[in-house]
Design a protein around this motif. Structure first.
Motif, PDB file in Angstrom:
ATOM      1  N   ASN A  11       0.807  -1.212   0.000  1.00 34.03           N
ATOM      2  CA  ASN A  11       0.000   0.000   0.000  1.00 34.03           C
ATOM      3  C   ASN A  11       0.843   1.267   0.000  1.00 34.03           C
ATOM      4  OD1 ASN A  11      -2.523  -1.330   0.130  1.00 34.03           O
ATOM      5  ND2 ASN A  11      -2.234  -1.641   2.320  1.00 34.03           N
ATOM      6  N   ASP A  12       2.060   1.174   0.460  1.00 38.55           N
ATOM      7  CA  ASP A  12       2.858   2.358   0.728  1.00 38.55           C
ATOM      8  C   ASP A  12       4.226   2.260   0.050  1.00 38.55           C
ATOM      9  OD1 ASP A  12       4.244   4.493   1.847  1.00 38.55           O
ATOM     10  OD2 ASP A  12       3.721   4.004   3.904  1.00 38.55           O
ATOM     11  N   GLN A  13       4.620   3.314  -0.629  1.00 37.90           N
ATOM     12  CA  GLN A  13       5.915   3.378  -1.306  1.00 37.90           C
ATOM     13  C   GLN A  13       7.062   3.242  -0.296  1.00 37.90           C
ATOM     14  OE1 GLN A  13       6.044   3.649  -4.671  1.00 37.90           O
ATOM     15  NE2 GLN A  13       8.249   3.710  -4.818  1.00 37.90           N
ATOM     16  N   ASN A  14       6.905   3.833   0.874  1.00 35.51           N
ATOM     17  CA  ASN A  14       7.954   3.755   1.903  1.00 35.51           C
ATOM     18  C   ASN A  14       8.156   2.333   2.406  1.00 35.51           C
ATOM     19  OD1 ASN A  14       8.395   6.536   1.795  1.00 35.51           O
ATOM     20  ND2 ASN A  14       6.818   6.925   3.321  1.00 35.51           N
ATOM     21  N   GLN A  15       7.067   1.570   2.494  1.00 41.26           N
ATOM     22  CA  GLN A  15       7.176   0.174   2.919  1.00 41.26           C
ATOM     23  C   GLN A  15       8.006  -0.628   1.928  1.00 41.26           C
ATOM     24  OE1 GLN A  15       3.094  -1.061   3.150  1.00 41.26           O
ATOM     25  NE2 GLN A  15       2.899  -0.467   5.307  1.00 41.26           N
ATOM     26  N   MET A  16       7.776  -0.376   0.645  1.00 45.71           N
ATOM     27  CA  MET A  16       8.518  -1.111  -0.383  1.00 45.71           C
ATOM     28  C   MET A  16      10.008  -0.802  -0.296  1.00 45.71           C
ATOM     29  SD  MET A  16       6.018  -0.823  -3.687  1.00 45.71           S
ATOM     30  CE  MET A  16       5.412   0.835  -3.437  1.00 45.71           C
ATOM     31  N   THR A  17      10.340   0.471  -0.152  1.00 44.75           N
ATOM     32  CA  THR A  17      11.737   0.882  -0.062  1.00 44.75           C
ATOM     33  C   THR A  17      12.392   0.284   1.181  1.00 44.75           C
ATOM     34  OG1 THR A  17      11.170   2.948  -1.176  1.00 44.75           O
ATOM     35  CG2 THR A  17      13.266   2.893  -0.009  1.00 44.75           C
ATOM     36  N   HIS A  18      11.693   0.346   2.295  1.00 48.11           N
ATOM     37  CA  HIS A  18      12.198  -0.199   3.553  1.00 48.11           C
ATOM     38  C   HIS A  18      12.449  -1.705   3.430  1.00 48.11           C
ATOM     39  CE1 HIS A  18      12.696  -0.679   7.872  1.00 48.11           C
ATOM     40  NE2 HIS A  18      11.787  -1.636   7.851  1.00 48.11           N
ATOM     41  N   LEU A  19      11.482  -2.421   2.881  1.00 53.47           N
ATOM     42  CA  LEU A  19      11.602  -3.870   2.741  1.00 53.47           C
ATOM     43  C   LEU A  19      12.761  -4.244   1.818  1.00 53.47           C
ATOM     44  CD1 LEU A  19      10.394  -6.632   3.485  1.00 53.47           C
ATOM     45  CD2 LEU A  19       8.978  -6.438   1.444  1.00 53.47           C
ATOM     46  N   LYS A  20      12.876  -3.567   0.691  1.00 52.79           N
ATOM     47  CA  LYS A  20      13.990  -3.855  -0.226  1.00 52.79           C
ATOM     48  C   LYS A  20      15.333  -3.625   0.451  1.00 52.79           C
ATOM     49  CE  LYS A  20      12.210  -3.274  -4.865  1.00 52.79           C
ATOM     50  NZ  LYS A  20      12.377  -2.593  -6.130  1.00 52.79           N
ATOM     51  N   GLY A  21      15.433  -2.545   1.199  1.00 56.18           N
ATOM     52  CA  GLY A  21      16.682  -2.249   1.902  1.00 56.18           C
ATOM     53  C   GLY A  21      17.039  -3.319   2.918  1.00 56.18           C
ATOM     54  N   GLN A  22      16.059  -3.759   3.678  1.00 54.66           N
ATOM     55  CA  GLN A  22      16.315  -4.778   4.691  1.00 54.66           C
ATOM     56  C   GLN A  22      16.676  -6.129   4.083  1.00 54.66           C
ATOM     57  OE1 GLN A  22      12.941  -4.708   7.367  1.00 54.66           O
ATOM     58  NE2 GLN A  22      14.175  -3.561   8.839  1.00 54.66           N
ATOM     59  N   LEU A  23      15.936  -6.539   3.068  1.00 50.37           N
ATOM     60  CA  LEU A  23      16.178  -7.862   2.489  1.00 50.37           C
ATOM     61  C   LEU A  23      17.474  -7.930   1.685  1.00 50.37           C
ATOM     62  CD1 LEU A  23      12.595  -8.965   1.394  1.00 50.37           C
ATOM     63  CD2 LEU A  23      13.838  -9.549   3.486  1.00 50.37           C
ATOM     64  N   SER A  24      17.956  -6.794   1.215  1.00 47.85           N
ATOM     65  CA  SER A  24      19.210  -6.805   0.459  1.00 47.85           C
ATOM     66  C   SER A  24      20.428  -6.608   1.356  1.00 47.85           C
ATOM     67  CB  SER A  24      19.189  -5.738  -0.641  1.00 47.85           C
ATOM     68  OG  SER A  24      19.079  -4.447  -0.075  1.00 47.85           O
ATOM     69  N   ASP A  25      20.223  -6.284   2.627  1.00 45.43           N
ATOM     70  CA  ASP A  25      21.309  -6.084   3.576  1.00 45.43           C
ATOM     71  C   ASP A  25      22.082  -7.395   3.764  1.00 45.43           C
ATOM     72  OD1 ASP A  25      23.002  -5.353   5.629  1.00 45.43           O
ATOM     73  OD2 ASP A  25      21.436  -5.285   7.167  1.00 45.43           O
ATOM     74  N   PRO A  26      23.369  -7.418   3.385  1.00 44.23           N
ATOM     75  CA  PRO A  26      24.127  -8.668   3.456  1.00 44.23           C
ATOM     76  C   PRO A  26      24.343  -9.189   4.877  1.00 44.23           C
ATOM     77  CG  PRO A  26      25.529  -6.853   2.723  1.00 44.23           C
ATOM     78  CD  PRO A  26      24.145  -6.315   2.844  1.00 44.23           C
ATOM     79  N   VAL A  27      24.278  -8.322   5.863  1.00 47.87           N
ATOM     80  CA  VAL A  27      24.475  -8.759   7.250  1.00 47.87           C
ATOM     81  C   VAL A  27      23.290  -9.594   7.736  1.00 47.87           C
ATOM     82  CG1 VAL A  27      24.748  -7.969   9.633  1.00 47.87           C
ATOM     83  CG2 VAL A  27      25.942  -6.783   7.776  1.00 47.87           C
ATOM     84  N   ASN A  28      22.060  -9.145   7.422  1.00 48.84           N
ATOM     85  CA  ASN A  28      20.863  -9.835   7.910  1.00 48.84           C
ATOM     86  C   ASN A  28      20.329 -10.884   6.950  1.00 48.84           C
ATOM     87  OD1 ASN A  28      20.704  -8.362  10.341  1.00 48.84           O
ATOM     88  ND2 ASN A  28      19.858  -6.639   9.236  1.00 48.84           N
ATOM     89  N   TYR A  29      20.216 -10.525   5.684  1.00 45.26           N
ATOM     90  CA  TYR A  29      19.592 -11.437   4.718  1.00 45.26           C
ATOM     91  C   TYR A  29      20.487 -11.686   3.501  1.00 45.26           C
ATOM     92  CZ  TYR A  29      15.354 -10.526   7.402  1.00 45.26           C
ATOM     93  OH  TYR A  29      14.432 -10.419   8.409  1.00 45.26           O
ATOM     94  N   GLY A  30      20.790 -10.644   2.763  1.00 46.72           N
ATOM     95  CA  GLY A  30      21.645 -10.778   1.587  1.00 46.72           C
ATOM     96  C   GLY A  30      20.981 -11.434   0.392  1.00 46.72           C
ATOM     97  N   PHE A  31      19.668 -11.253   0.254  1.00 46.61           N
ATOM     98  CA  PHE A  31      18.976 -11.823  -0.891  1.00 46.61           C
ATOM     99  C   PHE A  31      19.337 -11.073  -2.166  1.00 46.61           C
ATOM    100  CE2 PHE A  31      15.860 -12.940   2.532  1.00 46.61           C
ATOM    101  CZ  PHE A  31      16.022 -14.306   2.444  1.00 46.61           C
ATOM    102  N   GLN A  32      19.283 -11.755  -3.286  1.00 48.29           N
ATOM    103  CA  GLN A  32      19.514 -11.137  -4.580  1.00 48.29           C
ATOM    104  C   GLN A  32      18.269 -10.361  -4.993  1.00 48.29           C
ATOM    105  OE1 GLN A  32      20.943 -14.039  -7.414  1.00 48.29           O
ATOM    106  NE2 GLN A  32      22.105 -15.091  -5.832  1.00 48.29           N
ATOM    107  N   GLN A  33      18.437  -9.438  -5.946  1.00 50.29           N
ATOM    108  CA  GLN A  33      17.340  -8.566  -6.359  1.00 50.29           C
ATOM    109  C   GLN A  33      16.131  -9.350  -6.863  1.00 50.29           C
ATOM    110  OE1 GLN A  33      17.099  -5.207  -5.881  1.00 50.29           O
ATOM    111  NE2 GLN A  33      18.957  -5.539  -4.703  1.00 50.29           N
ATOM    112  N   HIS A  34      16.360 -10.397  -7.635  1.00 55.57           N
ATOM    113  CA  HIS A  34      15.219 -11.165  -8.158  1.00 55.57           C
ATOM    114  C   HIS A  34      14.488 -11.899  -7.031  1.00 55.57           C
ATOM    115  CE1 HIS A  34      18.148 -14.485  -8.112  1.00 55.57           C
ATOM    116  NE2 HIS A  34      17.102 -15.302  -8.147  1.00 55.57           N
ATOM    117  N   GLU A  35      15.216 -12.335  -6.020  1.00 54.05           N
ATOM    118  CA  GLU A  35      14.576 -13.010  -4.895  1.00 54.05           C
ATOM    119  C   GLU A  35      13.720 -12.032  -4.089  1.00 54.05           C
ATOM    120  OE1 GLU A  35      18.010 -16.379  -4.068  1.00 54.05           O
ATOM    121  OE2 GLU A  35      18.245 -14.377  -3.216  1.00 54.05           O
ATOM    122  N   ILE A  36      14.214 -10.832  -3.920  1.00 51.29           N
ATOM    123  CA  ILE A  36      13.455  -9.799  -3.204  1.00 51.29           C
ATOM    124  C   ILE A  36      12.181  -9.463  -3.964  1.00 51.29           C
ATOM    125  CG2 ILE A  36      13.478  -7.395  -2.434  1.00 51.29           C
ATOM    126  CD1 ILE A  36      16.557  -7.771  -2.033  1.00 51.29           C
TER     127      ILE A  36
END
Length: 115
Positions: free
Chosen positions: A45-70
């Motif tokens: 619903n929210d553009q900020n949520q999408m940006t926040h989620l992408k940032g967290q899931l791509s963080d190599p320390v916590n998750y490190g998922f690839q862009q297609h996986e995100i």
């Protein structure tokens, strides 16, 4: 890679801008179909949520998922680990240290997805 909700946002903003320039502006047939599809299958619903989620899931320390996986996690919003692994087989590589990382990501994605 984009979430369907991002496509919806981009097309919606484009439509608003074009309508401001031309009163009776309408998308072409192909773009209209893409816009309708993105409205139907967008998961956020929210553009900020999408940006926040992408940032967290791509963080190599916590998750490190690839862009297609995100993008797939965000667009599909799997309900559980089994569903996520069947829909996104590359997630199996992130389970070498256990399934906690993938399960936490699914919970996080679910917290932002609209149902």
């Amino acid at each position: 890679m984009l979430f369907m909700s991002e496509v919806e946002h981009i097309l919606s903003e484009t439509l608003k801008a074009r309508k401001a320039e031309t009163v009776n502006y309408e998308f072409g047939q192909v773009v209209e179909k893409a816009y309708n599809y993105s409205q139907r299958f967008g998961t956020f619903n929210d553009q900020n949520q999408m940006t926040h989620l992408k940032g967290q899931l791509s963080d190599p320390v916590n998750y490190g998922f690839q862009q297609h996986e995100i993008a797939l996690l965000g667009n599909l919003c799997p309900d559980n680990l089994d569903e996520a692994l069947h829909l996104i087989p590359s997630l199996k590589q992130h389970m070498e240290d256990g399934s906690d990382k993938v399960e936490k990501a699914i919970v996080q994605v679910q917290s932002f997805c609209r149902h």
